[in-house]
Design a protein around this motif. Structure first.
Motif, PDB file in Angstrom:
ATOM      1  N   ASP A  14       0.763  -1.522   0.027  1.00 12.83           N
ATOM      2  CA  ASP A  14       0.209  -0.010  -0.024  1.00 12.83           C
ATOM      3  C   ASP A  14       0.936   1.536   0.003  1.00 12.83           C
ATOM      4  OD1 ASP A  14      -3.080   1.465  -0.220  1.00 12.83           O
ATOM      5  OD2 ASP A  14      -2.521   1.488   2.140  1.00 12.83           O
ATOM      6  N   ARG A  15       2.374   1.169  -0.855  1.00 11.90           N
ATOM      7  CA  ARG A  15       3.177   2.379  -0.682  1.00 11.90           C
ATOM      8  C   ARG A  15       3.561   1.840  -1.894  1.00 11.90           C
ATOM      9  NH1 ARG A  15       4.939   0.253   4.771  1.00 11.90           N
ATOM     10  NH2 ARG A  15       6.396  -1.333   4.001  1.00 11.90           N
ATOM     11  N   ALA A  16       4.483   2.719  -2.111  1.00 16.35           N
ATOM     12  CA  ALA A  16       5.346   2.901  -3.338  1.00 16.35           C
ATOM     13  C   ALA A  16       6.597   1.391  -3.375  1.00 16.35           C
ATOM     14  CB  ALA A  16       5.918   4.335  -4.058  1.00 16.35           C
ATOM     15  N   GLY A  17       6.499   1.100  -4.543  1.00 23.77           N
ATOM     16  CA  GLY A  17       7.794   0.394  -4.597  1.00 23.77           C
ATOM     17  C   GLY A  17       7.668  -1.324  -3.804  1.00 23.77           C
ATOM     18  N   GLY A  18       6.372  -1.329  -3.124  1.00 23.94           N
ATOM     19  CA  GLY A  18       6.085  -2.570  -2.009  1.00 23.94           C
ATOM     20  C   GLY A  18       6.022  -3.799  -2.623  1.00 23.94           C
ATOM     21  N   ARG A  19       6.295  -5.003  -2.334  1.00 24.94           N
ATOM     22  CA  ARG A  19       6.574  -6.168  -3.110  1.00 24.94           C
ATOM     23  C   ARG A  19       6.393  -7.100  -1.622  1.00 24.94           C
ATOM     24  NH1 ARG A  19       8.391  -3.408  -7.194  1.00 24.94           N
ATOM     25  NH2 ARG A  19       8.302  -4.150  -9.147  1.00 24.94           N
ATOM     26  N   LEU A  20       5.371  -8.529  -1.796  1.00 21.90           N
ATOM     27  CA  LEU A  20       5.946  -9.287  -0.876  1.00 21.90           C
ATOM     28  C   LEU A  20       5.474 -11.249  -1.716  1.00 21.90           C
ATOM     29  CD1 LEU A  20       2.773  -8.400   1.483  1.00 21.90           C
ATOM     30  CD2 LEU A  20       5.050  -8.232   2.114  1.00 21.90           C
ATOM     31  N   PRO A  21       6.417 -11.538  -1.337  1.00 25.40           N
ATOM     32  CA  PRO A  21       6.441 -12.759  -1.657  1.00 25.40           C
ATOM     33  C   PRO A  21       5.210 -13.548  -1.943  1.00 25.40           C
ATOM     34  CG  PRO A  21       7.277 -12.991   0.554  1.00 25.40           C
ATOM     35  CD  PRO A  21       7.361 -11.247   0.198  1.00 25.40           C
ATOM     36  N   ALA A  22       4.935 -14.388  -2.954  1.00 20.33           N
ATOM     37  CA  ALA A  22       3.631 -14.535  -2.713  1.00 20.33           C
ATOM     38  C   ALA A  22       3.450 -16.277  -3.869  1.00 20.33           C
ATOM     39  CB  ALA A  22       2.583 -13.393  -3.235  1.00 20.33           C
ATOM     40  N   GLY A  23       2.550 -16.761  -3.775  1.00 20.56           N
ATOM     41  CA  GLY A  23       2.149 -17.988  -4.369  1.00 20.56           C
ATOM     42  C   GLY A  23       0.603 -17.677  -4.577  1.00 20.56           C
ATOM     43  N   LEU A  24       0.417 -18.610  -5.895  1.00 22.00           N
ATOM     44  CA  LEU A  24      -0.717 -19.517  -6.020  1.00 22.00           C
ATOM     45  C   LEU A  24      -0.933 -20.436  -6.647  1.00 22.00           C
ATOM     46  CD1 LEU A  24      -3.209 -18.668  -7.329  1.00 22.00           C
ATOM     47  CD2 LEU A  24      -2.158 -18.064 -10.396  1.00 22.00           C
ATOM     48  N   PHE A  25      -2.024 -21.605  -6.012  1.00 23.96           N
ATOM     49  CA  PHE A  25      -2.747 -22.660  -6.513  1.00 23.96           C
ATOM     50  C   PHE A  25      -3.738 -22.188  -7.140  1.00 23.96           C
ATOM     51  CE2 PHE A  25      -4.112 -27.157  -5.636  1.00 23.96           C
ATOM     52  CZ  PHE A  25      -3.668 -27.679  -6.363  1.00 23.96           C
ATOM     53  N   TYR A  62      -5.236   3.179  -8.407  1.00 20.13           N
ATOM     54  CA  TYR A  62      -5.488   3.500  -6.870  1.00 20.13           C
ATOM     55  C   TYR A  62      -3.616   3.690  -7.262  1.00 20.13           C
ATOM     56  CZ  TYR A  62      -5.260   2.559  -1.817  1.00 20.13           C
ATOM     57  OH  TYR A  62      -4.152   2.712  -0.542  1.00 20.13           O
ATOM     58  N   VAL A  63      -2.923   2.582  -7.392  1.00 19.65           N
ATOM     59  CA  VAL A  63      -2.038   2.143  -6.159  1.00 19.65           C
ATOM     60  C   VAL A  63      -0.479   3.443  -7.714  1.00 19.65           C
ATOM     61  CG1 VAL A  63       0.167   0.596  -7.609  1.00 19.65           C
ATOM     62  CG2 VAL A  63      -1.878  -0.269  -6.022  1.00 19.65           C
ATOM     63  N   LEU A  64      -1.204   3.621  -8.686  1.00 26.21           N
ATOM     64  CA  LEU A  64      -0.414   4.506  -9.804  1.00 26.21           C
ATOM     65  C   LEU A  64      -0.644   6.030  -8.842  1.00 26.21           C
ATOM     66  CD1 LEU A  64      -1.063   4.709 -13.132  1.00 26.21           C
ATOM     67  CD2 LEU A  64       0.486   3.316 -12.181  1.00 26.21           C
ATOM     68  N   ALA A  65      -1.460   6.758  -8.331  1.00 26.31           N
ATOM     69  CA  ALA A  65      -1.996   7.081  -7.181  1.00 26.31           C
ATOM     70  C   ALA A  65      -1.223   7.363  -6.009  1.00 26.31           C
ATOM     71  CB  ALA A  65      -3.409   7.504  -7.240  1.00 26.31           C
ATOM     72  N   LEU A  66      -0.696   6.633  -5.448  1.00 21.01           N
ATOM     73  CA  LEU A  66      -0.035   7.103  -4.411  1.00 21.01           C
ATOM     74  C   LEU A  66       1.365   7.246  -4.369  1.00 21.01           C
ATOM     75  CD1 LEU A  66       0.272   3.038  -3.624  1.00 21.01           C
ATOM     76  CD2 LEU A  66      -0.962   4.119  -2.482  1.00 21.01           C
ATOM     77  N   PRO A  67       1.868   8.020  -3.413  1.00 20.70           N
ATOM     78  CA  PRO A  67       3.106   9.006  -3.744  1.00 20.70           C
ATOM     79  C   PRO A  67       4.500   8.087  -4.065  1.00 20.70           C
ATOM     80  CG  PRO A  67       1.622   9.583  -1.400  1.00 20.70           C
ATOM     81  CD  PRO A  67       0.839   8.677  -2.308  1.00 20.70           C
ATOM     82  N   GLY A  68       5.169   8.665  -4.876  1.00 18.36           N
ATOM     83  CA  GLY A  68       6.528   7.958  -5.194  1.00 18.36           C
ATOM     84  C   GLY A  68       6.257   6.742  -6.652  1.00 18.36           C
ATOM     85  N   ASN A  69       5.005   6.968  -6.691  1.00 20.99           N
ATOM     86  CA  ASN A  69       4.600   6.259  -8.379  1.00 20.99           C
ATOM     87  C   ASN A  69       4.365   7.081  -8.975  1.00 20.99           C
ATOM     88  OD1 ASN A  69       4.757   3.649  -6.999  1.00 20.99           O
ATOM     89  ND2 ASN A  69       3.092   3.090  -6.699  1.00 20.99           N
ATOM     90  N   GLU A  70       5.010   8.068  -9.256  1.00 26.11           N
ATOM     91  CA  GLU A  70       5.066   8.847 -10.707  1.00 26.11           C
ATOM     92  C   GLU A  70       5.706   8.515 -11.508  1.00 26.11           C
ATOM     93  OE1 GLU A  70       4.527  11.319  -6.284  1.00 26.11           O
ATOM     94  OE2 GLU A  70       5.342  10.400  -7.744  1.00 26.11           O
ATOM     95  N   ARG A  71       6.218   7.492 -11.753  1.00 25.17           N
ATOM     96  CA  ARG A  71       6.849   7.435 -13.165  1.00 25.17           C
ATOM     97  C   ARG A  71       6.808   6.207 -13.081  1.00 25.17           C
ATOM     98  NH1 ARG A  71      10.452  11.533 -14.697  1.00 25.17           N
ATOM     99  NH2 ARG A  71      11.991   9.613 -16.045  1.00 25.17           N
ATOM    100  N   VAL A  72       6.004   5.083 -12.436  1.00 20.55           N
ATOM    101  CA  VAL A  72       5.882   3.688 -12.707  1.00 20.55           C
ATOM    102  C   VAL A  72       5.328   3.532 -14.059  1.00 20.55           C
ATOM    103  CG1 VAL A  72       4.228   1.830 -11.797  1.00 20.55           C
ATOM    104  CG2 VAL A  72       5.403   2.871 -10.421  1.00 20.55           C
ATOM    105  N   GLU A  73       5.533   2.884 -14.706  1.00 23.28           N
ATOM    106  CA  GLU A  73       4.783   2.756 -15.696  1.00 23.28           C
ATOM    107  C   GLU A  73       4.530   1.123 -16.706  1.00 23.28           C
ATOM    108  OE1 GLU A  73       7.905   3.253 -19.300  1.00 23.28           O
ATOM    109  OE2 GLU A  73       7.504   5.434 -18.402  1.00 23.28           O
ATOM    110  N   SER A  74       4.835   0.037 -15.553  1.00 23.45           N
ATOM    111  CA  SER A  74       3.675  -1.133 -15.179  1.00 23.45           C
ATOM    112  C   SER A  74       3.800  -1.403 -14.038  1.00 23.45           C
ATOM    113  CB  SER A  74       5.171  -2.315 -15.465  1.00 23.45           C
ATOM    114  OG  SER A  74       4.615  -3.829 -15.926  1.00 23.45           O
ATOM    115  N   LEU A  75       2.512  -2.034 -13.887  1.00 25.87           N
ATOM    116  CA  LEU A  75       1.653  -2.412 -12.575  1.00 25.87           C
ATOM    117  C   LEU A  75       0.718  -3.939 -12.692  1.00 25.87           C
ATOM    118  CD1 LEU A  75       1.841  -0.924 -10.187  1.00 25.87           C
ATOM    119  CD2 LEU A  75      -0.336  -0.215 -10.157  1.00 25.87           C
TER     120      LEU A  75
END
Length: 360
Positions: free
Chosen positions: A71-82, A124-137
């Motif tokens: 819920d903030r710029a650049g945040g990532r978490l490890p995840a798995g899908l089944f 929503y995510v593009l509008a988070l502070p710090g994501n002004e230059r994000v081009e892939s999501l």
């Protein structure tokens, strides 16, 4: 099956119209739940929900699972899908599998609204502070088909609904039953919905962790409680609805704070899908059954040989969350005259008592 500590249950005693399985003495297994017995017991995980009702025409909504890290710029978490069965429209699935991570909150909604929800999540995510230059999501949005009780073709979910769910996400106890993405769902012959549960896990010399599960139940089969089948036709009699198509899906979201990697999280996600069998899923060909597991803890080197307690907790919490998604739902009249009735809990208690569940 054991009664919860300090509780007893006698066949024929008054039972409210909706109760958690634990309050009825029907909580599965012997694991210890967290303080709210829901996914928000995992630190830094919040849930927001918006429910839409319009007469009998609309019963749908949005549920947002929001880990603070994404819920903030650049945040990532490890995840798995089944994937138990891939008959679904899980937005963002391939990148999640390829990279083993999520970079946005996870949304749940109705099938034909998933794509509008994904677009709103990107906004929503593009509008988070710090994501002004994000081009892939990679937005992650799961769905089940609530078209039996709601006008699904109208695609009523708007960007504002999604933003409200995201912005109001909280660590307060999760509302369950006919709320959010579970407002118009049905499962196992009864009214389904949102359910959530958690388990505190002792990892021995590795410390402890919490496993939390949130479910969107909307699948077919025969409801099974503590190993006792609860047939919808027998339970509801003339009120039983035979018009529900077989299948229709289940979304399962598992949160952990053990520091697991993406490969291990896929294994945890598999156990959540296995947990569906405990409540009687028939895993019909038209059911899209998906589990996403993510970890908010600091990376660790827990070996696979230490994962059994987490596996067991994921299955047990999934079973309880699925039961609560039905036990807390209320009878709903939907589009085209369809009605989905809540599980008659007095009938469940009677059946379980006759089977000796409370004496085990």
């Amino acid at each position: 099956m054991r009664l919860c500590a300090g509780q007893s249950r006698v066949a024929g005693m008054p039972i409210g119209p909706s109760s958690r399985a634990r309050d009825l003495g029907l909580a599965p297994g012997g694991g210890t739940p967290g303080p709210t017995n829901s996914i928000v017991d995992v630190p830094s995980v919040r849930v927001g929900q918006v429910s839409l009702h319009e007469g009998t025409r609309l019963h749908t909504g949005v549920t947002a699972i929001v880990p603070d890290t994404v819920d903030r710029a650049g945040g990532r978490l490890p995840a798995g899908l089944f994937v138990g069965n891939g008959y679904g429209k899980l937005v963002g699935a391939t990148q999640l599998v390829e990279l083993g991570e999520i970079e946005t909150p996870i949304l749940l909604t109705g099938t034909l609204s998933a794509f509008r929800a994904a677009d709103a999540l990107v906004s929503y995510v593009l509008a988070l502070p710090g994501n002004e230059r994000v081009e892939s999501l990679n937005p992650v949005v799961g769905e089940t088909n609530d078209g039996h009780l709601s006008d699904i073709r109208s695609r009523p979910i708007t960007e504002e609904h999604v933003l409200e769910a995201l912005r109001t996400a909280t660590s307060a106890p999760v509302a369950q039953g006919c709320v959010g993405a579970g407002t118009g769902t049905a499962a196992l012959g009864f009214k389904g919905g949102i359910g959530s549960a958690s388990r505190q896990v002792d990892l021995g010399d590795r410390g402890s962790c919490t496993v939390g599960v949130l479910v969107q139940s909307n699948f077919s089969g025969t409801l099974t409680v503590a190993g006792v089948p609860i047939d919808a036709q027998e339970a509801l009699g003339a009120d039983a609805d035979h018009a529900v198509p077989r299948g229709n899906s289940c979304m399962l979201v598992v949160a952990v704070d053990a520091g697991l990697d993406a490969r291990q999280l896929r294994r945890v996600a598999a156990r959540a899908v296995f947990g569906m069998a405990r409540v009687g899923s028939d895993f019909a060909q038209g059911s899209g059954d998906y589990a996403i597991a993510f970890d908010v803890g600091a990376a660790s080197d827990i070996p696979d040989t230490k994962l059994n307690p987490i596996f067991f907790a994921a299955q047990e919490a999934t079973e309880e969350a699925l039961l609560d998604s039905l036990f807390l739902a209320t009878t709903t009249q939907g589009a085209d005259g369809h009605v989905k009735h809540a599980v008659p809990l007095d009938f469940v208690i009677e059946k379980c008592a006759m089977a000796g569940v409370f004496d085990r």
